[in-house]
Design a protein around this motif. Structure first.
Motif, mmCIF file in Angstrom:
data_model
loop_
_atom_site.group_PDB
_atom_site.id
_atom_site.type_symbol
_atom_site.label_atom_id
_atom_site.label_comp_id
_atom_site.label_asym_id
_atom_site.label_seq_id
_atom_site.Cartn_x
_atom_site.Cartn_y
_atom_site.Cartn_z
ATOM 1 N N SER A 82 0.851 -1.185 0.000
ATOM 2 C CA SER A 82 0.000 0.000 0.000
ATOM 3 C C SER A 82 0.887 1.235 0.000
ATOM 4 N N TYR A 83 0.518 2.226 -0.821
ATOM 5 C CA TYR A 83 1.339 3.429 -0.936
ATOM 6 C C TYR A 83 1.502 4.082 0.431
ATOM 7 N N MET A 84 2.762 4.334 0.777
ATOM 8 C CA MET A 84 3.079 4.990 2.045
ATOM 9 C C MET A 84 4.535 5.410 2.016
ATOM 10 N N ASP A 85 4.829 6.596 2.498
ATOM 11 C CA ASP A 85 6.224 7.012 2.683
ATOM 12 C C ASP A 85 6.697 6.474 4.032
ATOM 13 N N VAL A 86 7.676 5.586 4.009
ATOM 14 C CA VAL A 86 8.191 5.041 5.268
ATOM 15 C C VAL A 86 9.561 5.652 5.568
ATOM 16 N N VAL A 97 14.648 -1.616 9.239
ATOM 17 C CA VAL A 97 14.153 -0.978 10.451
ATOM 18 C C VAL A 97 13.529 0.347 10.042
ATOM 19 N N VAL A 98 12.290 0.586 10.450
ATOM 20 C CA VAL A 98 11.618 1.824 10.080
ATOM 21 C C VAL A 98 11.093 2.529 11.333
ATOM 22 N N LEU A 104 -1.150 4.562 13.467
ATOM 23 C CA LEU A 104 -0.911 3.583 12.407
ATOM 24 C C LEU A 104 -0.687 2.215 13.046
ATOM 25 N N ASP A 105 -1.435 1.212 12.590
ATOM 26 C CA ASP A 105 -1.228 -0.146 13.081
ATOM 27 C C ASP A 105 0.077 -0.706 12.538
ATOM 28 N N THR A 106 0.728 -1.557 13.320
ATOM 29 C CA THR A 106 1.953 -2.207 12.860
ATOM 30 C C THR A 106 1.666 -3.183 11.738
ATOM 31 N N HIS A 107 0.588 -3.946 11.871
ATOM 32 C CA HIS A 107 0.257 -5.003 10.908
ATOM 33 C C HIS A 107 -1.257 -5.114 10.814
ATOM 34 N N PRO A 108 -1.782 -5.765 9.777
ATOM 35 C CA PRO A 108 -3.234 -5.920 9.665
ATOM 36 C C PRO A 108 -3.811 -6.728 10.825
ATOM 37 N N ASN A 109 -4.931 -6.268 11.329
ATOM 38 C CA ASN A 109 -5.654 -7.005 12.362
ATOM 39 C C ASN A 109 -6.819 -7.791 11.773
ATOM 40 N N GLU A 110 -7.125 -7.519 10.521
ATOM 41 C CA GLU A 110 -8.153 -8.243 9.777
ATOM 42 C C GLU A 110 -7.617 -8.523 8.377
ATOM 43 N N PRO A 111 -8.065 -9.604 7.734
ATOM 44 C CA PRO A 111 -7.512 -9.983 6.422
ATOM 45 C C PRO A 111 -7.571 -8.876 5.372
ATOM 46 N N GLY A 120 2.943 -0.714 4.143
ATOM 47 C CA GLY A 120 3.798 0.360 3.665
ATOM 48 C C GLY A 120 5.220 -0.096 3.393
ATOM 49 N N VAL A 121 5.741 -0.972 4.251
ATOM 50 C CA VAL A 121 7.081 -1.524 4.032
ATOM 51 C C VAL A 121 7.088 -2.401 2.779
#
Length: 306
Positions: A82-86, A97-98, A104-111, A120-121
Motif C-alpha cells: 500500500s502506498y506509504m512514505d516510510v 528498520v523503520v 498507524l497499526d503495525t500489521h493488519p488485524n483483519e484480512p 507500507g514496508v
C-alpha cells in the motif's frame, strides 16, 4: 563483520578467518541459530553452494571460500503493498528498520486491512525492486511511535524471532509519565493479564504473564508535574510499559486507557532505540528513531543520552 553481497535470488558470503574450519551444518545451526526445519529445507532443496558448486554440508570451510545461499527464490508475496512514505532507519538485503508514526497499526488485524506499516514496508520493497516478502519481528501499539524491525525472508525472520525470545534484541523507549518519579532508576516486576471488564485493557494480575520493565529517570519537570524516563524490556507483554507505570501511580501522559490525562493527543511513548547483532553478518546494529510528533509531545532531548 562478514562480507556479503546479493546476486539475484542468492546471497554470497565471503568466509573470513572466524568462520574458517566450520561446516555449513555448524554455520546454519550454531553460528546463525537457524531452526532445524529450515536448515533441513535448504539442504534438501540444494539451496547452498560453496565456490559455485553444490555444497558438502559436513566439509570444513576455508578462508576465502564463497558460500552462496538462495534466500529469495520462490518467495510468495504475503503482504499487499500500500502506498506509504516510510522512514527507513536501516536497511540491507535481509532486514529493514523503520520509524513508525502515530495513528498507524503495525500489521493488519483483519484480512482485508491494508493501511498498516507492514503494507507500507511492502510498498517500499516493491518500488525499490525487491521481493515483497516481509514480516514484522515485534510490534508497537497504534499510537506508540518509533523503531520497528522487519525481516525480508523466512530464514532471517526465524532467527530474529529466536533472538527476540532470548532477549538478544534490546529495545529502549522514552516515556513521559505523570508525577515525579522518586527513584532515579528501578525495575517493575509485575505479571500482566487481561482485564476481564474491558476488551482491550490489560492489568497487573497475580495470574498474568511474567513481565519485567527497567527504567531510568532522565529529567523531572516539577512545574508541569511530569517525568521523562527511559525504559527497556525483558519481556514483551501487550501494553507492558503503559500498564506498569499506571500500576506505579505514574500513568503515561495522554494514555486515557490507563488513567493518563489528555493533555497530549496520544500516549507519550516512543521506541527510541533498537540494538542487536545482525543475525547473518554478525554486525552490531544500532538504530535511533527521532521523534516526529506535530504538535510536539516530548521536550527537546539529546538522544545520545539513551
Amino acid at each position: 563483520m562478514i562480507q556479503s553481497k546479493r546476486q539475484g535470488s542468492w546471497q554470497e558470503f565471503l568466509i573470513q578467518q572466524e568462520w574458517a574450519g566450520q561446516t555449513l551444518e555448524m554455520l546454519f545451526k550454531e553460528i546463525w541459530g537457524a531452526p532445524k526445519k529450515l536448515t533441513h529445507l535448504f539442504r534438501m532443496e540444494k539451496r547452498v553452494l560453496v565456490n559455485h558448486i553444490l555444497a558438502n554440508w559436513n566439509e570444513p570451510l576455508n578462508k576465502g571460500d564463497r558460500v552462496s545461499v538462495n534466500f529469495f527464490g520462490d518467495l510468495e508475496d504475503k503482504v499487499e503493498p500500500s502506498y506509504m512514505d516510510v522512514d527507513v532507519l536501516y536497511e540491507d538485503d535481509h532486514i529493514i528498520v523503520v520509524n513508525k508514526p502515530a495513528d498507524l497499526d503495525t500489521h493488519p488485524n483483519e484480512p482485508e486491512q491494508t493501511n498498516t506499516l507492514l503494507n507500507g514496508v511492502a510498498y517500499h520493497l516493491q518500488v525499490t525492486g525487491q521481493v515483497t516478502w516481509v514480516r514484522h519481528i515485534h510490534r508497537l501499539d497504534r499510537d506508540t511511535t518509533g523503531a520497528i524491525l522487519f525481516a525480508k525472508h523466512p530464514l532471517v525472520a526465524a532467527i530474529l524471532d529466536k533472538m527476540l525470545e532470548q532477549r538478544q534484541i534490546k529495545r529502549t523507549y522514552i516515556a513521559l509519565v505523570q508525577g515525579m518519579i522518586k527513584s532515579k532508576k528501578g525495575t517493575i516486576h509485575a505479571p500482566i493479564g487481561r482485564d476481564r471488564h474491558h476488551a482491550t485493557r490489560r492489568r497487573v494480575s497475580p495470574t498474568g504473564q511474567d513481565a519485567i520493565t527497567h527504567y531510568q529517570l532522565i529529567e523531572a519537570f516539577r512545574t508541569k508535574d511530569m517525568s521523562l524516563v527511559k525504559c527497556w524490556l525483558e519481556t514483551g507483554r501487550t501494553h507492558q510499559i503503559r500498564v506498569h507505570f499506571s500500576h506505579l501511580g505514574h500513568p503515561l501522559l495522554g494514555d486515557t486507557l490507563y488513567g493518563g490525562n489528555a493533555t497530549v493527543n496520544r500516549q507519550a511513548l516512543h521506541a527510541a532505540k533498537l540494538e542487536f547483532t545482525h543475525p547473518l553478518t554478525k554486525e552490531a546494529i544500532s538504530c535511533t528513531a527521532p521523534v516526529q510528533d506535530h504538535p510536539v509531545i516530548f521536550p527537546d532531548f539529546d538522544f545520545t543520552k539513551i
